[in-house]
Scaffold this motif. Structure first.
Motif, PDB file in Angstrom:
ATOM      1  N   MET A  33      42.215  61.788  43.103  1.00 25.31           N
ATOM      2  CA  MET A  33      41.395  60.720  43.690  1.00 25.31           C
ATOM      3  C   MET A  33      39.920  61.127  43.653  1.00 25.31           C
ATOM      4  O   MET A  33      39.563  62.227  44.044  1.00 25.31           O
ATOM      5  CB  MET A  33      41.816  60.464  45.144  1.00 25.31           C
ATOM      6  N   GLU A  34      39.072  60.214  43.172  1.00 23.17           N
ATOM      7  CA  GLU A  34      37.647  60.525  43.072  1.00 23.17           C
ATOM      8  C   GLU A  34      37.005  60.529  44.449  1.00 23.17           C
ATOM      9  O   GLU A  34      37.318  59.701  45.302  1.00 23.17           O
ATOM     10  CB  GLU A  34      36.950  59.494  42.178  1.00 23.17           C
ATOM     11  N   LYS A  35      36.103  61.484  44.655  1.00 24.05           N
ATOM     12  CA  LYS A  35      35.434  61.627  45.945  1.00 24.05           C
ATOM     13  C   LYS A  35      34.373  60.543  46.103  1.00 24.05           C
ATOM     14  O   LYS A  35      33.687  60.167  45.160  1.00 24.05           O
ATOM     15  CB  LYS A  35      34.789  63.010  46.031  1.00 24.05           C
ATOM     16  N   THR A  36      34.221  60.054  47.317  1.00 25.20           N
ATOM     17  CA  THR A  36      33.158  59.107  47.666  1.00 25.20           C
ATOM     18  C   THR A  36      32.088  59.843  48.453  1.00 25.20           C
ATOM     19  O   THR A  36      32.391  60.669  49.318  1.00 25.20           O
ATOM     20  CB  THR A  36      33.714  57.942  48.508  1.00 25.20           C
ATOM     21  N   ILE A  37      30.822  59.551  48.163  1.00 23.87           N
ATOM     22  CA  ILE A  37      29.711  60.138  48.913  1.00 23.87           C
ATOM     23  C   ILE A  37      29.297  59.152  49.989  1.00 23.87           C
ATOM     24  O   ILE A  37      28.882  58.026  49.695  1.00 23.87           O
ATOM     25  CB  ILE A  37      28.507  60.453  47.998  1.00 23.87           C
ATOM     26  N   LEU A  38      29.418  59.565  51.259  1.00 24.31           N
ATOM     27  CA  LEU A  38      28.955  58.737  52.370  1.00 24.31           C
ATOM     28  C   LEU A  38      27.480  59.039  52.613  1.00 24.31           C
ATOM     29  O   LEU A  38      27.115  60.163  52.952  1.00 24.31           O
ATOM     30  CB  LEU A  38      29.753  59.034  53.642  1.00 24.31           C
TER      31      LEU A  38
END
Length: 323
Positions: A1-6
């Motif tokens: 799963m690709e990481k999301t940047i918050l």
């Protein structure tokens, strides 16, 4: 799963616009991003500028509030963190730019053992960033002065919207706005500054300079009414295209928020800085002092502000620029 940047940062323009610049850069490079802001900040009013997915939480400020309001702030942050946890399902890393909008992202990153990065815009860190820096992997800084407050600092400067780095024809901009040189730009930050509005009104009534004033919403009508007979002076409550106003002007009179300082520098506009004297930890003074010591601007404390002193600096800058 690709990481999301918050990406979190808001409340005021000083936190929001750097966060927005970084957010847009990541988005343009096809990196998954999610902007986290507050319903009580400037970012909520300007949410049409945010082209990425976004979440607005009901967080409230803490610093300078009454004991009861501080308890309400802590309660709102706890609820916002709980809501954020329920809405973020992907793997993530946190990147915060300060302000109370950043706190839920910082807390959730810590609780979930995720990477956390922060960017400090000012010479003296905010309370939010001082606390979150204890758990941050890297603390990116803007000014040399702020490095000493962090255990792992890396000075990178200020993220800017790409428009500030673009070339514009000055005469074309002046024609579009309805001004000529020499033109003085007066701006008090995203919330305005009455002291600057008052001195600007006196300046333009007693001289023949062309002018642009960004008043803030609160004092717009008063300033407009006082200057509406002077067609050479343009009055705005706020501008999303402040880069055009900077690039059309010859001298700026400005508060000393970090974002504004870097925007003026990128626009090659010399400035007279009048720091907001009640800024947290007097950080605007130290922002301006560093730039003055580097030869990038003049500095007048608000307590020393007078029309004569201001004119002395304006005339010197215009002479140096041969305008």
């Amino acid at each position: 799963m690709e990481k999301t940047i918050l990406i979190a940062g808001g409340g005021t323009g000083g936190h929001f616009f750097p966060a927005l610049s970084f957010l847009n850069t990541l988005w343009e490079n096809h990196i998954n991003t999610l902007y986290i802001g507050t319903t009580n900040g400037i970012e909520y009013r300007l949410q049409d500028m945010i082209s990425t997915p976004k979440i607005f939480l009901n967080t409230k400020g803490f610093v300078g509030k009454s004991p009861l309001d501080k308890l309400k702030s802590l309660y709102s942050i706890a609820n916002a963190t709980k809501e954020l946890n329920s809405r973020v399902k992907d793997d993530f890393a946190g990147f915060v730019f300060g302000g109370y909008a950043s706190v839920p992202v910082g807390i959730l990153s810590f609780l979930k053992a995720k990477k956390l990065f922060l960017h400090e815009q000012n010479s003296i860190p905010s309370l939010t960033n001082r606390i979150l820096s204890k758990k941050a992997d890297i603390c990116f800084t803007t000014f040399y002065h702020s490095k000493k407050f962090f255990k792992n600092p890396l000075r990178v400067g200020m993220p800017l919207r790409k428009e500030f780095l673009m070339d514009f024809d000055k005469k074309t901009l002046q024609s579009e706005i309805g001004i000529e040189s020499p033109c003085i730009l007066v701006m008090g930050g995203s919330q305005g500054a009455k002291a600057l509005n008052d001195i600007a009104t006196e300046l333009f009534k007693k001289t023949n300079y062309y002018g642009i004033i960004i008043t803030g919403e609160k004092n717009y009508q008063e300033v407009y009414d006082n200057l509406k007979s002077l067609k050479r002076v343009k009055v705005y409550p706020f501008s999303k295209e402040v880069y055009k106003l900077m690039k059309a002007s010859d001298v700026a009179i400005s508060r000393a928020g970090a974002g504004t300082i870097y925007e003026l520098g990128a626009s090659k506009l010399p400035a007279i800085f009048i720091p907001y004297p009640y800024a947290a930890y007097n950080h605007q003074y130290f922002n301006a002092l560093e730039i003055k010591e580097l030869g990038g601007g003049e500095l007048i404390n608000q307590s020393d502000l007078s029309l004569d002193r201001l004119l002395t600096h304006i005339e010197k800058i215009l002479k140096d620029r041969e305008i």
